[in-house]
Design an enzyme around this catalytic site. Structure first.
Site, PDB file in Angstrom:
ATOM      1  N   ASP A 116     -68.594 -65.943 -51.572  1.00  0.00           N
ATOM      2  CA  ASP A 116     -68.495 -64.528 -51.544  1.00  0.00           C
ATOM      3  C   ASP A 116     -67.554 -63.819 -50.487  1.00  0.00           C
ATOM      4  OD1 ASP A 116     -70.375 -63.672 -53.526  1.00  0.00           O
ATOM      5  OD2 ASP A 116     -71.890 -64.505 -52.225  1.00  0.00           O
ATOM      6  N   ASP A 181     -69.844 -63.836 -61.039  1.00  0.00           N
ATOM      7  CA  ASP A 181     -69.312 -62.703 -60.059  1.00  0.00           C
ATOM      8  C   ASP A 181     -68.266 -63.233 -59.151  1.00  0.00           C
ATOM      9  OD1 ASP A 181     -72.351 -63.069 -60.525  1.00  0.00           O
ATOM     10  OD2 ASP A 181     -72.764 -62.002 -58.721  1.00  0.00           O
TER      11      ASP A 181
HETATM   12  N1  GLY Z   1     -73.124 -61.144 -56.100  1.00  0.00           N
HETATM   13  C1  GLY Z   1     -74.574 -61.064 -56.219  1.00  0.00           C
HETATM   14  C2  GLY Z   1     -74.979 -60.104 -56.942  1.00  0.00           C
HETATM   15  O1  GLY Z   1     -74.335 -59.370 -57.657  1.00  0.00           O
HETATM   16  O2  GLY Z   1     -76.058 -59.799 -56.743  1.00  0.00           O
END
Ligand code: GLY
Length: 416
Positions: A116, A181
């Site tokens: 992330d 994501d």
């Molecule tokens: N990237 C984690 C979420 O969207 O919850």
């Protein structure tokens, strides 16, 4: 000149003029919502500034702000919201706070423990560099891209999201999961190649986007949340969900990350295949028969429907209420507004849909009254129903993408 000639010319000139002169009602819509956001952001700042080295994320059932440490995926959104608040209002107090909240995140440049980093660093330092051109920020972004690249594997051709993933049914255990994501992290890599001239980062981003397009998107342009790869052979071992309703369902925020991620990838590559995926994924959202009339999606497009069954350990099966997810809507609004600026798309369709979401989120049903909602802007988001956490709450990333969408709409109105 004869009236027969003059009239069409006059009509054309007036139409052209109207097309380029922004509607004052729309400008005032944007300005009013920036003012409301500025006031509310200042409220959250007052709370956040009382706590050192933690980052606001949501509220607890008592309405108190919940903070995380900087290594959680949401740590960069608050700084990013301050940057967008500053950009939309010109308020230099917000700029000074944005600098402070961004610079606290510098240790992240060497972080490699999950994927992330793109969210954490590009939403904070990326905006900081875009708005200030401070070279120090550029160096931090490039170092972060290097750190993110360590999670790329030549064997799988993708960036590993998490170090391990266990299926909700308790049976599968995987060491190379990739979630949709992850498309969002590619913007950092494209940036790093542009500013360094080293195409290594861009190559990783392209390989990741290519494989995600191939393995994570269904024929109807809905998306799987998690794809698990064999780390040695690169073969896809399974397609599942972590935060969605069921393995075969379409988790709304996952779909939004896909729309946004492929829109951004088209911007960076001009490869029409990415534009095709972005528009078709957007159409899936916009045309879905269960999309409510305000265009704020339910948390999963298939929750509580026949043919979709949560796995035994998922808390999704205990949730009969189809909650909305304002965060998915905010991400989608921002993506649709960008999509509407590309040549060769139905610009009106995507712009109208993006603006419709923006207006829904700006209305009383979602936009918090001043001083409520812990100081966050938007109500009614969902973190993870499958895990039983953050249900019908404010979320810092919903606010971030709402403010980004508002800025994008402002630029569209200005013809920029
Ligand atoms: N990237 C984690 C979420 O969207 O919850």
């Amino acid at each position: 000149m004869k009236p027969k000639v003059i009239l069409p010319i006059l009509f054309l000139s007036i139409s052209l003029l109207l097309a380029f002169v922004a509607d004052p009602n729309e400008i005032s819509f944007v300005n009013q919502n920036f003012s409301a956001s500025e006031k509310q952001l200042t409220k959250l700042l007052d709370t956040a500034n009382q706590i050192d080295s933690l980052y606001p994320r949501t509220t607890n059932p008592e309405g108190k702000v919940v903070f995380t440490n900087m290594y959680e995926w949401t740590s960069g959104f608050f700084a990013g919201s301050l940057w967008y608040g500053y950009e939309g209002t010109g308020n230099t107090a917000l700029k000074n706070e944005a600098i402070k909240w961004t610079e606290k995140l510098e240790p992240l440049k060497n972080f490699t423990e999950h994927h992330d980093l793109g969210f954490m660093v590009y939403c904070s330092y990326g905006n900081a560099y875009r708005l200030t051109k401070n070279e120090k920020y550029k160096d931090i972004l490039v170092q972060s891209a290097k750190s993110l690249s360590t999670r790329f594997s030549e064997k799988t051709g993708v960036i590993k999201s998490w170090d391990r993933f266990g299926s909700w049914d308790g049976k599968g255990r995987y060491d190379f999961p990739v979630i949709i994501d992850n498309m969002m992290n590619l913007e950092l890599l494209f940036f790093a190649s542009k500013v360094t001239g080293d195409d290594r980062y861009k190559k990783i981003a392209l390989s990741h986007a290519e494989n995600t397009m191939k393995h994570q998107i269904r024929d109807d342009f809905s998306s799987y949340h998690v794809v698990c790869y064999d780390s040695q052979t690169g073969k896809v071992l399974s397609r599942e969900t972590a935060q969605g309703y069921a393995n075969n369902s379409t988790w709304a925020r996952g779909q939004s990350w896909g729309i946004y991620g492929f829109t951004m990838t088209y911007r960076e590559t001009q490869d029409p295949r990415y534009l095709n995926v972005a528009t078709k994924m957007a159409d899936y959202y916009i045309n879905h028969e269960d999309l409510p009339s305000d265009y704020v999606a339910y948390w999963d497009f298939n929750a509580n429907q026949n043919g979709y069954t949560p796995s035994v350990r998922s808390k999704a099966k205990e949730m009969p209420t189809n909650y909305r997810d304002a965060s998915a809507a905010a991400v989608t609004a921002s993506a649709l507004l960008e999509l509407s600026t590309f040549k060769g798309v139905d610009a009106k369709k995507y712009r109208d849909a993006g603006v419709k979401i923006l207006k829904s989120l700006s209305g009383a049903a979602y936009f918090a009254k001043y001083g409520t909602n812990g100081g966050f802007l938007l109500r009614h988001s969902v973190g993870s129903i499958a895990h039983g956490v953050e249900i019908d709450v404010p979320l810092v990333y919903a606010d971030y993408y709402y403010l980004e969408a508002l800025n994008r709409y402002k630029k569209i109105l200005a013809g920029a």
